[in-house]
Structure formats: structure tokens, C-alpha cells
Design a protein around this motif. Structure first.
Motif, PDB file in Angstrom:
ATOM      1  N   ALA A 254     -10.635  27.154 -13.453  1.00 31.41           N
ATOM      2  CA  ALA A 254     -10.125  26.961 -12.093  1.00 31.41           C
ATOM      3  C   ALA A 254     -11.255  26.965 -11.087  1.00 31.41           C
ATOM      4  CB  ALA A 254      -9.119  28.057 -11.744  1.00 31.41           C
ATOM      5  N   GLU A 255     -11.201  25.995 -10.164  1.00 26.10           N
ATOM      6  CA  GLU A 255     -12.231  25.853  -9.137  1.00 26.10           C
ATOM      7  C   GLU A 255     -11.583  25.653  -7.780  1.00 26.10           C
ATOM      8  OE1 GLU A 255     -15.842  22.750  -7.929  1.00 26.10           O
ATOM      9  OE2 GLU A 255     -14.984  22.760  -9.961  1.00 26.10           O
ATOM     10  N   TYR A 274     -14.439  36.375 -19.204  1.00 28.63           N
ATOM     11  CA  TYR A 274     -14.520  35.751 -17.882  1.00 28.63           C
ATOM     12  C   TYR A 274     -15.933  35.271 -17.552  1.00 28.63           C
ATOM     13  CZ  TYR A 274     -10.044  38.087 -17.307  1.00 28.63           C
ATOM     14  OH  TYR A 274      -8.749  38.506 -17.481  1.00 28.63           O
ATOM     15  N   LEU A 276     -17.356  34.275 -13.875  1.00 26.20           N
ATOM     16  CA  LEU A 276     -17.009  34.262 -12.462  1.00 26.20           C
ATOM     17  C   LEU A 276     -18.193  33.790 -11.635  1.00 26.20           C
ATOM     18  CD1 LEU A 276     -15.278  37.783 -12.272  1.00 26.20           C
ATOM     19  CD2 LEU A 276     -14.243  35.591 -12.897  1.00 26.20           C
ATOM     20  N   LEU A 283     -13.051  36.067  -4.217  1.00 24.92           N
ATOM     21  CA  LEU A 283     -12.579  35.995  -5.588  1.00 24.92           C
ATOM     22  C   LEU A 283     -12.107  37.381  -6.011  1.00 24.92           C
ATOM     23  CD1 LEU A 283     -14.404  34.111  -8.470  1.00 24.92           C
ATOM     24  CD2 LEU A 283     -12.966  36.094  -8.853  1.00 24.92           C
ATOM     25  N   LEU A 285     -10.023  39.511  -9.001  1.00 21.14           N
ATOM     26  CA  LEU A 285      -9.509  39.519 -10.364  1.00 21.14           C
ATOM     27  C   LEU A 285      -8.777  40.823 -10.624  1.00 21.14           C
ATOM     28  CD1 LEU A 285      -9.300  38.314 -13.209  1.00 21.14           C
ATOM     29  CD2 LEU A 285     -11.563  39.284 -13.687  1.00 21.14           C
ATOM     30  N   LEU A 309     -13.709  30.996 -13.393  1.00 17.69           N
ATOM     31  CA  LEU A 309     -13.262  30.945 -12.007  1.00 17.69           C
ATOM     32  C   LEU A 309     -14.447  30.684 -11.099  1.00 17.69           C
ATOM     33  CD1 LEU A 309     -10.918  34.095 -12.025  1.00 17.69           C
ATOM     34  CD2 LEU A 309     -10.251  31.709 -12.357  1.00 17.69           C
ATOM     35  N   CYS A 311     -15.283  29.980  -6.964  1.00 18.44           N
ATOM     36  CA  CYS A 311     -14.768  29.972  -5.595  1.00 18.44           C
ATOM     37  C   CYS A 311     -15.919  29.759  -4.619  1.00 18.44           C
ATOM     38  CB  CYS A 311     -14.057  31.289  -5.290  1.00 18.44           C
ATOM     39  SG  CYS A 311     -13.339  31.378  -3.644  1.00 18.44           S
ATOM     40  N   VAL A 316      -9.605  32.779  -4.254  1.00 18.12           N
ATOM     41  CA  VAL A 316      -9.088  32.747  -5.615  1.00 18.12           C
ATOM     42  C   VAL A 316      -8.576  34.128  -5.978  1.00 18.12           C
ATOM     43  CG1 VAL A 316      -9.631  32.454  -8.063  1.00 18.12           C
ATOM     44  CG2 VAL A 316     -10.577  30.861  -6.378  1.00 18.12           C
ATOM     45  N   VAL A 318      -6.340  36.247  -9.026  1.00 22.07           N
ATOM     46  CA  VAL A 318      -5.693  36.274 -10.341  1.00 22.07           C
ATOM     47  C   VAL A 318      -5.080  37.652 -10.547  1.00 22.07           C
ATOM     48  CG1 VAL A 318      -5.990  36.052 -12.831  1.00 22.07           C
ATOM     49  CG2 VAL A 318      -7.325  34.588 -11.290  1.00 22.07           C
TER      50      VAL A 318
END
Length: 322
Positions: A254-255, A274, A276, A283, A285, A309, A311, A316, A318
Motif C-alpha cells: 500500500a502506498e 513489515y 515501513l 503512518l 500501525l 506501507l 506514506c 496511513v 492499519v
């Protein structure tokens, strides 16, 4: 949609220039370099900035194509769909009728309408429409194509153009492609091996989506998924929003550039490894923030699944739901 994306680029440029204040405030070379990288990434290299006050080339460099595009910033929803000259194009109100041919795949191009997918009462596909500017549908090589534009001159009038596609219950498609320039598209129980959903300025809603490989692309609009069951998920958000809730049994990539991306995934954080990365965005998480300039972090939980991920300047988030 090309004209519309030019609008996105210009708006992004404006926000970038406003963000220069942050760059000037960044006292470290690392902070200045990070902001420069973000600007170039967001604008596709069309805007370059140098925040080093000791460099004689300090300042902003803007590509000529940015200014050349200013004459075409009006997004025309009538220009976003290409019709096939081999098939008839209808308009106005269209009574419900059945579609002939074997259907394994579905491809929708909508330039401005209220588009809804409903369950058919039998094993056939049906379609009906009201107030459409141009409408074309046909089956070719086991793919059902649907293309439409609106008669509306303003976005507030889009709801007057309505299309309904009736799909047999529990139909699984091999591939689904949806490109929505403006308007609203609702697709409950979307089932496919591969699905690509793209929205410019409109909104796509899908409840109960079951897809092996799902690709999301959002310009300035919104895509919302509820009760999804996806194997692999790829998402890219420009200045819009992508919100999804459900299960992901495979990997996530995901971006988010300048918009908002929110995932609520069944399970726990330890189900994934992950990667990141971020710049000036936020961002988060599972409640822990990884915001900051040039933030990069790897988390190895020894899991079978991976989540990447990225950002840049947006948000972002999650969260996990057991």
C-alpha cells in the motif's frame, strides 16, 4: 481521465509550495533532502527544490509542462470513456434487456453516473439505464463491456444518469476492471480471481468482495470495501481515500501520496512482516506511530505474510481486529 489527473498534479504542486515552510524550518540536511525527494516523487519530477541556502542553485525549479496544462484543467467527464465503433451507442432511457453471450470477465468504464450492480433473478445478465448521454454494452471474447457517459454539465447533476447491471447470484468472474471517472458505483458481492478498481473523482463501494488479487488506484475520489476477503492487496492513493475492512490471507502493498489510506484487517499484527517507509506523512500501525522525516523500518515477526506501507505526505492507518 487524463485532464483530471493534470488537475491533481497542479493541486499537488500548490500543496507542495505551501509545504516549503516546513522545509525551510527543517534545520538538518537530512530533513531538507527528504522534503526535496517527496516533492519530486509527488510531482513526477516536474518540480524540483533545493533547500540548501549555501547552494547558489537554492530555490524551486518548475517544469514548463505544469504551466502548459493550465489551459486544460477542466475535467470533462464526457471525455473519459472510449467507445468501440463496432457496436451501437445508445442514449436516454433504456428499458431492461438481457445480454447475450458467455460472460467470464467484466470491464466497466463510467464517465459520470450512478451505477449499481444488483442480483439477477435467473442465470442471465440484464441491464437498464435512465438519462444516459452515451451508453454501450456488448460481449466480446467472453468479456462483458459496459461504457457510459452522462448528459450532465455539472457534477451535481450526475445522479440523474442511472445504470443498473443485473448479475447472476454468486457469479465468480475471472477478471473485473472498473474505471470510474466521476459519480458513484456500488458493487455488492464482487467476486473475481483478479480485480482492478480505479476511481478519479467518484466513489466506489463494494460489500463482501472476494478477490484473489485486488488492485486499487484512487485519484481524488474514494474506494470503500467492507467485509472483504482478499488474498493479495495492492493499493495506491493519490489525494483521495481508500478504506477497507476484512481479511487478507496474503500480502499487502500500500502506498499513499497525499490522501488517506485506512485498513482494518482481521487477525493480529504478528501475522505479517513489515517494510515501513514515510516522509512527511503519518503512518500508524496498530496504534503505534512511525511518522517523521525519512522514516524507514523493517519488522520481522517470522510471519508467512508481508506488508509494505509507504506514506509520503498523507495518512496511513492499519488496525487489526481479532
Amino acid at each position: 481521465m487524463k485532464k483530471f489527473m493534470k488537475v491533481c498534479a497542479i493541486i499537488a504542486l500548490i500543496l507542495v509550495l505551501v509545504g516549503l515552510a516546513l522545509g525551510i524550518a527543517g534545520s538538518t540536511a537530512k530533513g531538507r533532502n527528504t522534503i526535496s525527494e517527496v516533492v519530486e516523487n509527488v510531482t513526477g519530477g516536474r518540480v524540483r527544490i533545493n533547500l540548501n541556502p549555501t547552494d547558489r542553485n537554492w530555490g524551486i525549479a518548475i517544469g514548463d509542462d505544469i504551466f502548459d496544462s493550465l489551459d486544460e484543467v477542466n475535467y470533462d467527464i464526457k471525455d473519459s470513456v472510449s467507445f468501440d465503433s463496432n457496436y451501437p451507442v445508445l442514449s436516454g432511457d433504456i428499458d431492461k434487456y438481457s445480454l447475450e453471450g458467455t460472460v467470464a470477465n467484466l470491464e466497466i468504464e463510467a464517465g459520470g453516473c450512478s451505477f449499481r450492480v444488483k442480483e439477477s433473478e435467473d442465470d442471465s445478465f440484464y441491464v437498464e439505464a435512465k438519462g444516459v448521454g452515451k451508453f454501450q454494452t456488448y460481449v466480446e471474447n467472453e468479456t462483458l463491456y459496459m461504457k457510459t457517459t452522462t448528459v450532465a454539465r455539472q457534477w451535481s447533476e450526475i445522479s440523474g444518469s442511472k445504470i443498473t447491471l443485473y448479475v447472476p447470484a454468486n457469479r465468480n468472474f475471472g477478471e473485473i476492471k472498473i474505471n470510474l471517472g466521476a459519480g458513484v458505483l456500488e458493487f455488492p458481492n464482487l467476486r473475481a480471481e483478479n480485480a482492478a478498481l480505479e476511481v478519479g473523482a467518484g466513489q466506489i463501494e463494494a460489500d463482501g468482495a472476494e478477490v484473489q488479487r485486488l488492485e486499487i488506484n484512487v485519484g481524488m475520489g474514494q474506494i470503500q470495501l467492507t467485509d472483504m476477503n482478499v488474498t493479495d492487496l495492492t493499493a495506491e492513493v493519490g489525494m483521495g481515500e481508500f478504506v477497507a475492512k476484512g481479511a487478507v490471507s496474503g500480502n499487502v502493498d500500500a502506498e499513499c501520496s497525499m490522501g488517506n489510506l485506512e485498513l482494518r484487517i482481521a487477525g493480529k499484527q504478528e501475522d505479517f512482516n513489515y517494510e515501513l517507509s514515510g516522509a512527511m506523512g503519518n503512518l500508524t500501525l496498530d496504534g503505534k506511530s512511525y511518522s517523521g522525516f525519512s522514516q524507514e523500518k523493517s519488522i520481522d515477526n517470522g510471519a508467512a505474510k508481508k506488508m509494505e506501507l509507504d506514506c509520503s505526505m498523507g495518512n496511513v492507518t492499519v488496525k487489526f481486529e481479532k
